[in-house]
Design a protein around this motif. Structure first.
Motif, short mmCIF file in Angstrom:
data_model
loop_
_atom_site.label_atom_id
_atom_site.label_comp_id
_atom_site.label_asym_id
_atom_site.label_seq_id
_atom_site.Cartn_x
_atom_site.Cartn_y
_atom_site.Cartn_z
N PHE A 203 30.51 22.28 1.78
CA PHE A 203 29.20 21.66 1.72
C PHE A 203 29.20 20.29 2.41
O PHE A 203 28.34 20.01 3.26
N THR A 204 30.16 19.45 2.08
CA THR A 204 30.15 18.09 2.63
C THR A 204 30.39 18.09 4.14
O THR A 204 29.80 17.27 4.86
N GLN A 205 31.24 19.00 4.62
CA GLN A 205 31.56 18.99 6.05
C GLN A 205 30.51 19.73 6.89
O GLN A 205 30.14 19.29 7.97
N ARG A 206 30.01 20.86 6.38
CA ARG A 206 29.02 21.62 7.15
C ARG A 206 27.63 20.98 7.10
O ARG A 206 26.93 20.92 8.10
N LEU B 104 28.04 32.66 -0.72
CA LEU B 104 27.46 31.65 0.16
C LEU B 104 26.90 32.28 1.43
O LEU B 104 25.74 32.04 1.80
N GLU B 105 27.72 33.08 2.09
CA GLU B 105 27.31 33.64 3.38
C GLU B 105 26.08 34.53 3.23
O GLU B 105 25.14 34.47 4.02
N ARG B 106 26.06 35.35 2.20
CA ARG B 106 24.97 36.33 2.06
C ARG B 106 23.71 35.70 1.49
O ARG B 106 22.60 36.10 1.86
N ASN C 10 18.12 33.46 1.22
CA ASN C 10 17.21 32.34 0.95
C ASN C 10 16.41 31.95 2.19
O ASN C 10 15.26 31.49 2.06
N ARG C 11 17.00 32.14 3.36
CA ARG C 11 16.25 31.84 4.60
C ARG C 11 15.04 32.77 4.70
O ARG C 11 13.92 32.32 5.00
N LEU D 143 19.82 25.11 -0.93
CA LEU D 143 19.42 25.91 -2.09
C LEU D 143 20.56 26.81 -2.54
O LEU D 143 20.84 26.94 -3.75
N THR D 144 21.28 27.41 -1.58
CA THR D 144 22.38 28.32 -1.91
C THR D 144 23.55 27.59 -2.55
O THR D 144 24.14 28.07 -3.52
N TYR D 145 23.91 26.41 -2.01
CA TYR D 145 25.01 25.64 -2.60
C TYR D 145 24.67 25.24 -4.04
O TYR D 145 25.53 25.31 -4.94
N ALA D 146 23.44 24.83 -4.27
CA ALA D 146 23.02 24.46 -5.64
C ALA D 146 23.10 25.67 -6.56
O ALA D 146 23.59 25.56 -7.71
#
Length: 522
Positions: free
Chosen positions: A295-298, A423-425, A430-431, A485-488
């Motif tokens: 999350f922090t790097q991307r 995460l990937e899916r 969500n998009r 949204l996905t990371y949360a």
């Protein structure tokens, strides 16, 4: 039991070895890009540098009890330190990617013993009443190792070259080898054990262990990159893992001299429950360490070193709290009451993180949540470990340490695989879910596109080019919002998983520190 300076030299030796092994599970992650360039490797090829080490680890860890008995624990531990050190040198000297993968596998074979055997040595170094203190010191390495790996790796890669992430193991390995043969002794149960002839070894158990656990680790390591069950190779290795694990369990419960004595789980309810909780702990520890740097790097654009420095204070708090919690356990505070607080605190950490995940988040936003994570892990690791190992000495202690170590590592692999896939899916899902909020007929959307286009036209783009760039910027903003949204959601799901584990704590059997568990009781 050891006393005086000798006791603390043993403690420092085995904790340093455990720390080295765990640092090496994550230190290479930040050097993969440099390795790809220097060794002319693809991303798929270089990923084997991580996978080969993990597969070797998870195969060897459950066998450490048997290997210690067969060759003598001091000899086996010392040999493993030497193998790990020599393999580290060979990794740094590798001239192509497959050399590096092979030497990483050998390094993993040596490293597998450093974790489980370190733990069993500490069990026999401290008297039963001080078990919590010994495991607290071991826990410092377990919690801190995976966290400082990326920090140390980032610093080395930024200032030196990738082979130095392996060379840093060498001085510690040499010192640990000397101290091992000078100060560590075998307990009577192992020193008096008669090695089995080669023809009497549990070769079927060894084969089924390699087939089952090795295939499972392969599936977890490579599943996401191979699109899981869309790949024939993943389906094949999944079948291997199912057949191997079922066969291994049956074999080890029925064999006269099993290589991994699973019957110890049937004789101690707390060990059986502790094995499950070790899996849960590994899941949370490695999944949270995995998701936060991504999350922090991307999304936020942090460097690997910045991310590592953010994780470090919480890891150090865990290390600092280990002896404190050890003292509380030693004073009679039951694990049954301490563990719910650990699960609850870890849930609060994940909930807090889900609220802090925004596109404008900075380093200060994560300091206290990560400190809370460190406290929660300390409250989980030590009670789980002492509950699992309390009263187990010698051969039983070594078997228990190997089993819980394997399950903790498999839990970590499951955590990383599941979180990575989620995460990937879910970013894609969500998009699609957010798309209806963006309409070209919406006045606000039109104004935003026009503002972007005007900005690009002011930089020399034609009207058509500016409009295309404006659409790209809008799409990037949509992807970023879907990612946030996905990371949360991922942190929230991780927290709910931990909350769901609390009810099983009612099964914990209270065992007083004054004496060992009676393994003959039913």
């Amino acid at each position: 039991m050891e006393t005086g300076a000798r006791k603390w030299i043993i403690v420092i030796t085995v904790v340093l070895c455990a720390l080295l092994e765990l640092i090496d599970t994550s230190i290479v992650n930040v050097a993969l890009t440099q390795m790809m360039g220097n060794l002319s490797a693809t991303l798929s090829e270089v990923s084997w540098v991580i996978a080969s080490y993990a597969i070797a680890n998870v195969i060897v860890v459950p066998m450490t009890g048997f290997l210690s008995e067969q060759f003598g624990r001091r000899n086996y531990f010392g040999f493993s330190v030497i193998l790990f050190t020599l393999a580290s040198i060979a990794c740094g000297q590798s001239t192509n990617i497959w050399e590096l993968v092979a030497f990483r596998f050998i390094q993993g074979v040596g490293g597998g013993a450093l974790m489980a055997t370190s733990q069993s040595i500490l069990i026999d170094t401290f008297p039963p009443k001080q078990l919590a203190l010994g495991q607290a010191l071991f826990g410092m390495g377990v919690i801190i190792g995976p966290t400082i790996g990326p920090t140390l790796g980032g610093y080395i890669v930024d200032n030196y070259d990738w082979p130095w992430i392996f060379y840093v193991n060498v001085p510690v390995g040499i010192l640990a080898t000397i101290f091992t043969f000078l100060f560590i002794k075998d307990p009577e149960s192992i020193a008096n054990a008669i090695p089995r002839p080669l023809r009497q070894l549990d070769w079927a158990g060894i084969f089924l262990l390699i087939l089952g656990v090795g295939s499972l680790q392969f599936v977890l390591e490579k599943g996401e990159s191979e699109d899981w069950f869309e790949s024939g190779m993943i389906v094949l290795f999944t079948l291997f893992s199912v057949v191997g694990i079922i066969g291994f369990i049956w074999r080890e419960l029925t064999a006269k001299n099993p290589i991994v004595d699973l019957r110890v789980l049937t004789r101690s309810r707390n060990l059986a429950l502790g094995a499950i909780l070790s899996f849960v702990l590994g899941f949370g520890l490695f999944a949270s360490v995995f998701i936060f740097p991504i999350f922090t790097q991307r999304i936020l654009g942090f460097t690997a070193a910045q991310t590592g420095y953010l994780l470090l204070p919480g890891a150090l708090l865990s290390g600092f709290m280990m002896p404190v919690i050890g003292k509380a356990l030693q004073a009679g505070v039951p694990q049954k009451y301490m563990l719910p607080f650990g699960f609850g605190i870890f849930f609060l950490f994940t909930f807090w993180m889900s609220q802090k995940i925004t596109g404008s988040a900075g380093e200060n936003d994560f300091y206290w949540p990560l400190m809370l994570r460190g406290l929660g892990l300390a409250l989980l690791f030590l009670p789980v470990t002492t509950m699992s190992l309390q009263g187990l000495r010698g051969k039983d202690g070594a078997q228990a340490a190997g089993l819980t170590g394997m399950l903790r590592q498999l839990g970590g692999s499951f955590g990383v695989a599941i979180v990575g896939t989620y995460l990937e899916r879910n970013i894609a899902y969500n998009r699609v879910a957010l798309l209806p909020n963006i309409s070209l007929y919406d006045p606000e959307t039109q104004q935003r596109i026009q503002a972007y286009a005007q900005n690009f036209m002011s930089k020399g783009f034609t009207m058509e080019q500016a409009k295309l760039q404006a659409y790209k910027v809008l799409d990037f903003a949509l992807m970023k919002e879907a990612s946030l949204l996905t990371y949360a959601q991922t942190f929230t799901m991780l927290g709910l998983f931990f909350l769901a584990c609390i009810p099983m704590l009612i099964l914990i059997k209270r065992v007083h520190n004054a004496g060992p568990i009676d393994l003959n009781a039913h």
